[in-house]
Design a protein around this motif. Structure first.
Motif, PDB file in Angstrom:
ATOM      1  N   ALA A   1       0.798  -1.225   0.000  1.00 43.94           N
ATOM      2  CA  ALA A   1       0.000   0.000   0.000  1.00 43.94           C
ATOM      3  C   ALA A   1       0.830   1.274   0.000  1.00 43.94           C
ATOM      4  O   ALA A   1       0.548   2.198  -0.766  1.00 43.94           O
ATOM      5  CB  ALA A   1      -0.941   0.005   1.210  1.00 43.94           C
ATOM      6  N   THR A   2       1.809   1.358   0.882  1.00 49.49           N
ATOM      7  CA  THR A   2       2.514   2.628   1.079  1.00 49.49           C
ATOM      8  C   THR A   2       3.207   3.133  -0.192  1.00 49.49           C
ATOM      9  O   THR A   2       3.129   4.335  -0.496  1.00 49.49           O
ATOM     10  CB  THR A   2       3.505   2.508   2.245  1.00 49.49           C
ATOM     11  OG1 THR A   2       2.754   2.222   3.439  1.00 49.49           O
ATOM     12  CG2 THR A   2       4.269   3.799   2.456  1.00 49.49           C
ATOM     13  N   PRO A   3       3.881   2.294  -0.986  1.00 49.73           N
ATOM     14  CA  PRO A   3       4.446   2.818  -2.231  1.00 49.73           C
ATOM     15  C   PRO A   3       3.381   3.392  -3.172  1.00 49.73           C
ATOM     16  O   PRO A   3       3.630   4.393  -3.857  1.00 49.73           O
ATOM     17  CB  PRO A   3       5.141   1.598  -2.843  1.00 49.73           C
ATOM     18  CG  PRO A   3       5.481   0.746  -1.673  1.00 49.73           C
ATOM     19  CD  PRO A   3       4.318   0.903  -0.740  1.00 49.73           C
ATOM     20  N   ASP A   4       2.198   2.755  -3.204  1.00 51.43           N
ATOM     21  CA  ASP A   4       1.097   3.306  -3.996  1.00 51.43           C
ATOM     22  C   ASP A   4       0.732   4.703  -3.509  1.00 51.43           C
ATOM     23  O   ASP A   4       0.544   5.633  -4.297  1.00 51.43           O
ATOM     24  CB  ASP A   4      -0.144   2.416  -3.890  1.00 51.43           C
ATOM     25  CG  ASP A   4       0.036   1.043  -4.506  1.00 51.43           C
ATOM     26  OD1 ASP A   4       0.910   0.895  -5.376  1.00 51.43           O
ATOM     27  OD2 ASP A   4      -0.712   0.128  -4.114  1.00 51.43           O
ATOM     28  N   ASP A   5       0.609   4.833  -2.181  1.00 48.13           N
ATOM     29  CA  ASP A   5       0.214   6.123  -1.599  1.00 48.13           C
ATOM     30  C   ASP A   5       1.283   7.189  -1.858  1.00 48.13           C
ATOM     31  O   ASP A   5       0.965   8.345  -2.176  1.00 48.13           O
ATOM     32  CB  ASP A   5      -0.027   5.974  -0.100  1.00 48.13           C
ATOM     33  CG  ASP A   5      -1.266   5.157   0.211  1.00 48.13           C
ATOM     34  OD1 ASP A   5      -2.225   5.186  -0.589  1.00 48.13           O
ATOM     35  OD2 ASP A   5      -1.284   4.487   1.260  1.00 48.13           O
ATOM     36  N   ILE A   6       2.554   6.816  -1.694  1.00 46.74           N
ATOM     37  CA  ILE A   6       3.632   7.773  -1.937  1.00 46.74           C
ATOM     38  C   ILE A   6       3.579   8.262  -3.378  1.00 46.74           C
ATOM     39  O   ILE A   6       3.691   9.468  -3.653  1.00 46.74           O
ATOM     40  CB  ILE A   6       5.002   7.145  -1.620  1.00 46.74           C
ATOM     41  CG1 ILE A   6       5.131   6.891  -0.115  1.00 46.74           C
ATOM     42  CG2 ILE A   6       6.137   8.044  -2.105  1.00 46.74           C
ATOM     43  CD1 ILE A   6       6.383   6.120   0.269  1.00 46.74           C
ATOM     44  N   GLU A   7       3.397   7.340  -4.313  1.00 50.77           N
ATOM     45  CA  GLU A   7       3.304   7.727  -5.725  1.00 50.77           C
ATOM     46  C   GLU A   7       2.135   8.676  -5.954  1.00 50.77           C
ATOM     47  O   GLU A   7       2.254   9.679  -6.676  1.00 50.77           O
ATOM     48  CB  GLU A   7       3.142   6.477  -6.590  1.00 50.77           C
ATOM     49  CG  GLU A   7       2.876   6.749  -8.069  1.00 50.77           C
ATOM     50  CD  GLU A   7       4.040   7.410  -8.776  1.00 50.77           C
ATOM     51  OE1 GLU A   7       3.804   7.994  -9.864  1.00 50.77           O
ATOM     52  OE2 GLU A   7       5.169   7.347  -8.268  1.00 50.77           O
ATOM     53  N   ALA A   8       0.994   8.397  -5.316  1.00 48.29           N
ATOM     54  CA  ALA A   8      -0.183   9.245  -5.500  1.00 48.29           C
ATOM     55  C   ALA A   8       0.047  10.647  -4.940  1.00 48.29           C
ATOM     56  O   ALA A   8      -0.276  11.654  -5.587  1.00 48.29           O
ATOM     57  CB  ALA A   8      -1.399   8.600  -4.832  1.00 48.29           C
ATOM     58  N   LEU A   9       0.629  10.733  -3.731  1.00 48.07           N
ATOM     59  CA  LEU A   9       0.821  12.040  -3.107  1.00 48.07           C
ATOM     60  C   LEU A   9       1.873  12.867  -3.845  1.00 48.07           C
ATOM     61  O   LEU A   9       1.706  14.078  -4.033  1.00 48.07           O
ATOM     62  CB  LEU A   9       1.211  11.871  -1.638  1.00 48.07           C
ATOM     63  CG  LEU A   9       0.251  11.065  -0.754  1.00 48.07           C
ATOM     64  CD1 LEU A   9       0.615  11.229   0.708  1.00 48.07           C
ATOM     65  CD2 LEU A   9      -1.193  11.426  -1.000  1.00 48.07           C
ATOM     66  N   GLU A  10       2.953  12.226  -4.247  1.00 45.68           N
ATOM     67  CA  GLU A  10       3.967  12.962  -4.999  1.00 45.68           C
ATOM     68  C   GLU A  10       3.431  13.391  -6.358  1.00 45.68           C
ATOM     69  O   GLU A  10       3.789  14.457  -6.876  1.00 45.68           O
ATOM     70  CB  GLU A  10       5.225  12.110  -5.136  1.00 45.68           C
ATOM     71  CG  GLU A  10       5.941  11.903  -3.800  1.00 45.68           C
ATOM     72  CD  GLU A  10       7.276  11.193  -3.929  1.00 45.68           C
ATOM     73  OE1 GLU A  10       7.532  10.587  -4.993  1.00 45.68           O
ATOM     74  OE2 GLU A  10       8.074  11.240  -2.961  1.00 45.68           O
ATOM     75  N   SER A  11       2.552  12.585  -6.936  1.00 41.21           N
ATOM     76  CA  SER A  11       1.923  12.963  -8.199  1.00 41.21           C
ATOM     77  C   SER A  11       1.044  14.199  -8.020  1.00 41.21           C
ATOM     78  O   SER A  11       1.039  15.099  -8.878  1.00 41.21           O
ATOM     79  CB  SER A  11       1.094  11.792  -8.742  1.00 41.21           C
ATOM     80  OG  SER A  11       0.450  12.136  -9.948  1.00 41.21           O
ATOM     81  N   CYS A  12       0.300  14.255  -6.903  1.00 42.93           N
ATOM     82  CA  CYS A  12      -0.496  15.448  -6.618  1.00 42.93           C
ATOM     83  C   CYS A  12       0.395  16.679  -6.510  1.00 42.93           C
ATOM     84  O   CYS A  12       0.100  17.736  -7.078  1.00 42.93           O
ATOM     85  CB  CYS A  12      -1.272  15.270  -5.321  1.00 42.93           C
ATOM     86  SG  CYS A  12      -2.615  14.072  -5.391  1.00 42.93           S
ATOM     87  N   GLN A  13       1.508  16.541  -5.765  1.00 46.07           N
ATOM     88  CA  GLN A  13       2.400  17.692  -5.577  1.00 46.07           C
ATOM     89  C   GLN A  13       2.971  18.162  -6.906  1.00 46.07           C
ATOM     90  O   GLN A  13       3.087  19.370  -7.157  1.00 46.07           O
ATOM     91  CB  GLN A  13       3.533  17.311  -4.615  1.00 46.07           C
ATOM     92  CG  GLN A  13       4.269  18.502  -4.029  1.00 46.07           C
ATOM     93  CD  GLN A  13       3.434  19.266  -3.014  1.00 46.07           C
ATOM     94  OE1 GLN A  13       2.708  18.677  -2.217  1.00 46.07           O
ATOM     95  NE2 GLN A  13       3.522  20.585  -3.039  1.00 46.07           N
ATOM     96  N   GLN A  14       3.299  17.223  -7.777  1.00 42.37           N
ATOM     97  CA  GLN A  14       3.796  17.593  -9.098  1.00 42.37           C
ATOM     98  C   GLN A  14       2.712  18.305  -9.894  1.00 42.37           C
ATOM     99  O   GLN A  14       2.973  19.288 -10.591  1.00 42.37           O
ATOM    100  CB  GLN A  14       4.270  16.343  -9.837  1.00 42.37           C
ATOM    101  CG  GLN A  14       5.510  15.701  -9.226  1.00 42.37           C
ATOM    102  CD  GLN A  14       5.699  14.260  -9.682  1.00 42.37           C
ATOM    103  OE1 GLN A  14       5.103  13.828 -10.662  1.00 42.37           O
ATOM    104  NE2 GLN A  14       6.516  13.513  -8.951  1.00 42.37           N
ATOM    105  N   GLY A  15       1.476  17.807  -9.768  1.00 40.51           N
ATOM    106  CA  GLY A  15       0.378  18.411 -10.501  1.00 40.51           C
ATOM    107  C   GLY A  15       0.085  19.832 -10.076  1.00 40.51           C
ATOM    108  O   GLY A  15      -0.320  20.668 -10.903  1.00 40.51           O
ATOM    109  N   PHE A  16       0.310  20.147  -8.795  1.00 37.06           N
ATOM    110  CA  PHE A  16       0.051  21.508  -8.322  1.00 37.06           C
ATOM    111  C   PHE A  16       0.906  22.535  -9.068  1.00 37.06           C
ATOM    112  O   PHE A  16       0.492  23.667  -9.269  1.00 37.06           O
ATOM    113  CB  PHE A  16       0.327  21.624  -6.816  1.00 37.06           C
ATOM    114  CG  PHE A  16      -0.569  20.770  -5.949  1.00 37.06           C
ATOM    115  CD1 PHE A  16      -1.850  20.445  -6.345  1.00 37.06           C
ATOM    116  CD2 PHE A  16      -0.115  20.299  -4.728  1.00 37.06           C
ATOM    117  CE1 PHE A  16      -2.668  19.654  -5.552  1.00 37.06           C
ATOM    118  CE2 PHE A  16      -0.919  19.515  -3.917  1.00 37.06           C
ATOM    119  CZ  PHE A  16      -2.204  19.184  -4.332  1.00 37.06           C
ATOM    120  N   SER A  17       2.110  22.136  -9.447  1.00 35.62           N
ATOM    121  CA  SER A  17       3.018  23.088 -10.089  1.00 35.62           C
ATOM    122  C   SER A  17       2.594  23.434 -11.515  1.00 35.62           C
ATOM    123  O   SER A  17       3.113  24.379 -12.114  1.00 35.62           O
ATOM    124  CB  SER A  17       4.447  22.536 -10.098  1.00 35.62           C
ATOM    125  OG  SER A  17       4.538  21.399 -10.942  1.00 35.62           O
TER     126      SER A  17
END
Length: 430
Positions: free
Chosen positions: A369-385
């Motif tokens: 689970a955690t690698p999935d979540d990390i990928e999702a959260l970092e993807s959100c942060q990238q999308g904000f930019s």
């Protein structure tokens, strides 16, 4: 990065957390995830004025036992006094010239000696050794130079919290409705829970509030953790019943999702993935809980999963393993995470092994689970930019009774966050 042309005109500025119940709309401005000014304000207004989790009393069971860790971004250490037996939380700084006093992560010590000038303190925080004390003169009062305790320290059923705000409300008042859910965790072992030695420690390149949301978000499970569900099916787990439950605002920014899940709980509900060897013992524990707490509460402890947020940054996942997790922002787009596994004392080795396996294979940084979540959260942060979109939508469930895959629990967090931080969109433009 917040783009100036994406922000509304100052004349129409709104709070960074904008709620319109009539329109069933709740939104959060993305500058809350990217602004350095907001990050600094969070440190000043949230982490300096909240009760923050330090550790569990089981980690310092014996006189002189200690653990050191950052709390609210500040180095502290927790130690059980050898004479008083009390659990202390001290600022980890020598009162002489400031060097760190406790230099190991955990252990047992009669004294803590500053390596810089060898000022020495006992486990109660008293200054007991000063080289060449005569040089200071006979009138110097060294009793005032002991280690400094964090402003407030309190414990609830073994969970030790500290606050840097001397005027904060008492801990039980602060915990509000979260107390009930901590009780459910602890009562699963008749109060005899302990933190197992060892931690998961990792960083995520994303804003810390994204992990708050993720930790109590039932909506993402099926789409984000598809591999895990396929793994469960391969073990013979019946997933046809799905996940059902509710979300609850517990007050003071705390929130919980509580739900029935088909993957079971090694505390007292057996599923195929736990193995036949554990079946009889798990059923015995289940019946014991019902006998001790009554049918309704006993089954609730045994059969129900809980993801609990204690504002601002403590999450207790009472699911296939009981995980205690904290996270601390290092920058607007980076955080540190530490997680511990909690379990009943003196449980059977095969059940302890099952917990640890679940702690690693699902919730660990290398698990399902955690690698999935990390990928999702970092993807959100990238999308904000990218810009172009100003707001995150957190409105799910506003038009119906709350469910575990709605966002009522996140709205509880964000209302408290806005109350403390007071962010507005036009402020961030400056």
């Amino acid at each position: 990065m917040t783009l100036a042309h994406d922000l509304p005109d100052a004349a129409t500025a709104v709070p960074a957390v904008d709620e319109d119940p009539a329109a069933c709309r709740f939104r959060v401005h993305r500058s809350t995830m990217t602004s350095d000014r907001i990050y600094r304000r969070e440190l000043e207004r949230i982490f300096a004025h909240s009760w923050l989790y330090v550790g569990h009393e089981s980690e310092v069971r014996n006189p002189g036992d200690y653990v050191r860790r950052p709390v609210g971004g500040r180095p502290v250490f927790m130690v059980r006094g050898a004479k008083s037996g009390q659990v202390h939380v001290f600022h980890n700084t020598c009162t002489h010239r400031g060097a760190v006093v406790c230099r190991k992560d955990a252990g047992n010590a009669k004294v803590f000696s500053c390596f810089y000038h060898a000022w020495t303190f006992d486990s109660e925080g008293r200054l007991i050794g000063v080289p060449d004390r005569e040089a200071y003169g006979a009138g110097r009062d060294f009793s005032t130079l002991g280690l400094k305790s964090v402003a407030r320290v309190a414990s609830y059923r073994g969970f030790v919290f500290a606050s840097f705000d001397a005027d904060i409300v008492d801990l039980e008042t602060y915990l509000a409705g979260a107390r009930e859910y901590l009780d459910l965790v602890i009562d699963a072992a008749d109060g005899e829970m302990e933190i197992i030695k060892g931690t998961n420690q990792y960083c995520i390149n994303a804003n810390w509030k994204l992990l708050v949301e993720n930790s109590i978000d039932g909506y993402h499970a099926v789409s984000t953790h598809d591999t895990y569900f396929k793994y469960l099916l391969s073990l013979g787990t019946d997933l046809s019943t799905g996940v059902s439950g509710s979300a609850t605002d517990l007050g003071n920014g705390h929130a919980v999702i509580e739900y029935q899940a088909p993957w079971g709980r090694p505390v007292a509900k057996w599923e195929p993935l736990f193995g036949e060897q554990a079946k009889k013992e798990i059923e015995r524990l289940r019946q014991q809980l019902i006998a001790r707490h009554g049918e309704e509460r006993g089954r609730r402890i045994a059969d129900t999963n809980r993801n609990l947020l204690i504002y601002p940054n403590l999450v207790v996942n009472d699911i296939m393993a009981v995980t205690v997790r904290t996270f601390m922002p290092l920058a607007p787009d980076r955080m540190d995470i530490t997680a511990w596994e909690m379990a009943p004392r003196d449980e059977l080795p095969q059940l302890r092994q099952r917990r640890l396996d679940s702690f690693l294979t699902f919730l660990g940084p290398g698990g399902f689970a955690t690698p999935d979540d990390i990928e999702a959260l970092e993807s959100c942060q990238q999308g904000f930019s990218s810009g172009g979109v100003q707001w995150n939508d957190i409105s799910r469930g506003m038009g119906r009774a709350s469910q575990a895959n709605d966002e009522k629990q996140m709205r509880a967090f964000w209302r408290r966050w806005q109350e403390q931080v007071g962010a507005t969109v036009e402020e961030d433009e400056r």
